[in-house]
Design a protein around this motif. Structure first.
Motif, PDB file in Angstrom:
ATOM      1  N   HIS A 111       0.828  -1.202   0.000  1.00 50.52           N
ATOM      2  CA  HIS A 111       0.000   0.000   0.000  1.00 50.52           C
ATOM      3  C   HIS A 111       0.866   1.257   0.000  1.00 50.52           C
ATOM      4  CE1 HIS A 111      -3.388   2.618   0.628  1.00 50.52           C
ATOM      5  NE2 HIS A 111      -2.778   3.135   1.672  1.00 50.52           N
ATOM      6  N   SER A 112       1.879   1.257   0.830  1.00 54.08           N
ATOM      7  CA  SER A 112       2.781   2.405   0.904  1.00 54.08           C
ATOM      8  C   SER A 112       3.482   2.633  -0.438  1.00 54.08           C
ATOM      9  CB  SER A 112       3.813   2.175   2.010  1.00 54.08           C
ATOM     10  OG  SER A 112       4.728   3.237   2.053  1.00 54.08           O
ATOM     11  N   GLU A 113       3.968   1.562  -1.051  1.00 61.94           N
ATOM     12  CA  GLU A 113       4.634   1.680  -2.353  1.00 61.94           C
ATOM     13  C   GLU A 113       3.662   2.189  -3.420  1.00 61.94           C
ATOM     14  OE1 GLU A 113       6.186  -2.210  -3.143  1.00 61.94           O
ATOM     15  OE2 GLU A 113       7.803  -2.013  -1.659  1.00 61.94           O
ATOM     16  N   TYR A 114       2.446   1.656  -3.399  1.00 61.31           N
ATOM     17  CA  TYR A 114       1.448   2.062  -4.387  1.00 61.31           C
ATOM     18  C   TYR A 114       1.123   3.554  -4.246  1.00 61.31           C
ATOM     19  CZ  TYR A 114      -3.108   2.680  -6.588  1.00 61.31           C
ATOM     20  OH  TYR A 114      -4.152   3.147  -7.339  1.00 61.31           O
ATOM     21  N   VAL A 115       0.879   3.990  -3.017  1.00 55.94           N
ATOM     22  CA  VAL A 115       0.525   5.397  -2.792  1.00 55.94           C
ATOM     23  C   VAL A 115       1.676   6.312  -3.212  1.00 55.94           C
ATOM     24  CG1 VAL A 115       0.026   7.116  -0.998  1.00 55.94           C
ATOM     25  CG2 VAL A 115      -1.184   4.933  -0.999  1.00 55.94           C
ATOM     26  N   GLN A 116       2.907   5.964  -2.851  1.00 53.83           N
ATOM     27  CA  GLN A 116       4.062   6.792  -3.226  1.00 53.83           C
ATOM     28  C   GLN A 116       4.232   6.850  -4.752  1.00 53.83           C
ATOM     29  OE1 GLN A 116       7.485   5.327  -1.129  1.00 53.83           O
ATOM     30  NE2 GLN A 116       6.683   5.908   0.882  1.00 53.83           N
ATOM     31  N   THR A 117       4.119   5.695  -5.372  1.00 48.73           N
ATOM     32  CA  THR A 117       4.261   5.636  -6.833  1.00 48.73           C
ATOM     33  C   THR A 117       3.166   6.438  -7.511  1.00 48.73           C
ATOM     34  OG1 THR A 117       5.287   3.449  -6.678  1.00 48.73           O
ATOM     35  CG2 THR A 117       4.375   4.077  -8.814  1.00 48.73           C
ATOM     36  N   GLN A 118       1.933   6.281  -7.034  1.00 52.38           N
ATOM     37  CA  GLN A 118       0.820   7.012  -7.643  1.00 52.38           C
ATOM     38  C   GLN A 118       0.938   8.518  -7.420  1.00 52.38           C
ATOM     39  OE1 GLN A 118      -0.172   4.833  -9.990  1.00 52.38           O
ATOM     40  NE2 GLN A 118      -2.067   5.972  -9.787  1.00 52.38           N
ATOM     41  N   MET A 119       1.411   8.929  -6.265  1.00 50.64           N
ATOM     42  CA  MET A 119       1.577  10.361  -5.998  1.00 50.64           C
ATOM     43  C   MET A 119       2.611  10.966  -6.958  1.00 50.64           C
ATOM     44  SD  MET A 119      -0.658  11.154  -3.823  1.00 50.64           S
ATOM     45  CE  MET A 119      -0.185  12.754  -3.236  1.00 50.64           C
ATOM     46  N   ARG A 120       3.722  10.256  -7.148  1.00 50.98           N
ATOM     47  CA  ARG A 120       4.742  10.737  -8.111  1.00 50.98           C
ATOM     48  C   ARG A 120       4.163  10.765  -9.522  1.00 50.98           C
ATOM     49  NH1 ARG A 120       8.257   7.571  -4.981  1.00 50.98           N
ATOM     50  NH2 ARG A 120       8.027   5.838  -6.424  1.00 50.98           N
TER      51      ARG A 120
END
Length: 134
Positions: free
Chosen positions: A93-102
């Protein structure tokens, strides 16, 4: 006035020449106006192409971004299904949110640039179309 008087009435040569010259000037002015109007219409049509190209670029980008974002969400959902424990779910979840924010920040920047280009092109097209032609 008698018929004989009417038959003899002639426009003086100087007046006829002046009228013909005025008519020629009017014809030339009209032809220049029509030519200028046709050139302006052609310019507007050409500039319309630029505006349509900008709109097409924006819509193409929007569709591309939507596809990427949906694909990322599907990949994320699939990875969640394979998670072994809560720790892995939190990491994913953390990786997904960070990737999506970028990704969203990059997409917003690119879309902003595309919209700015399209607006500038449309503005230039309007200014060019409004310029009097020589």
């Amino acid at each position: 006035m008698s018929e004989e008087g009417r038959d003899r009435f002639e426009i003086p040569k100087e007046m006829r020449s002046m009228a013909e010259a005025s008519f020629d000037q009017a014809r030339k002015a009209f032809e220049k106006f029509v030519s200028s109007a046709q050139a302006t219409a052609g310019t507007i049509e050409e500039k319309g192409e630029a505006v349509r190209a900008g709109a097409k670029e924006i819509s193409t980008k929007a569709i591309s971004y939507a596809e990427k974002n949906v694909q990322a969400s599907l990949d994320y959902a699939q990875s969640l299904l394979r998670a072994k424990d809560l720790t892995e779910v939190m990491r994913l979840h953390s990786e997904y949110v960070q990737t999506q924010m970028r990704s969203l920040a990059e997409q917003a920047s690119e879309m902003g640039q595309a919209v700015s280009r399209a607006a500038m092109d449309a503005g230039r097209a309007a200014m060019d179309a409004a310029k009097p032609k020589d």
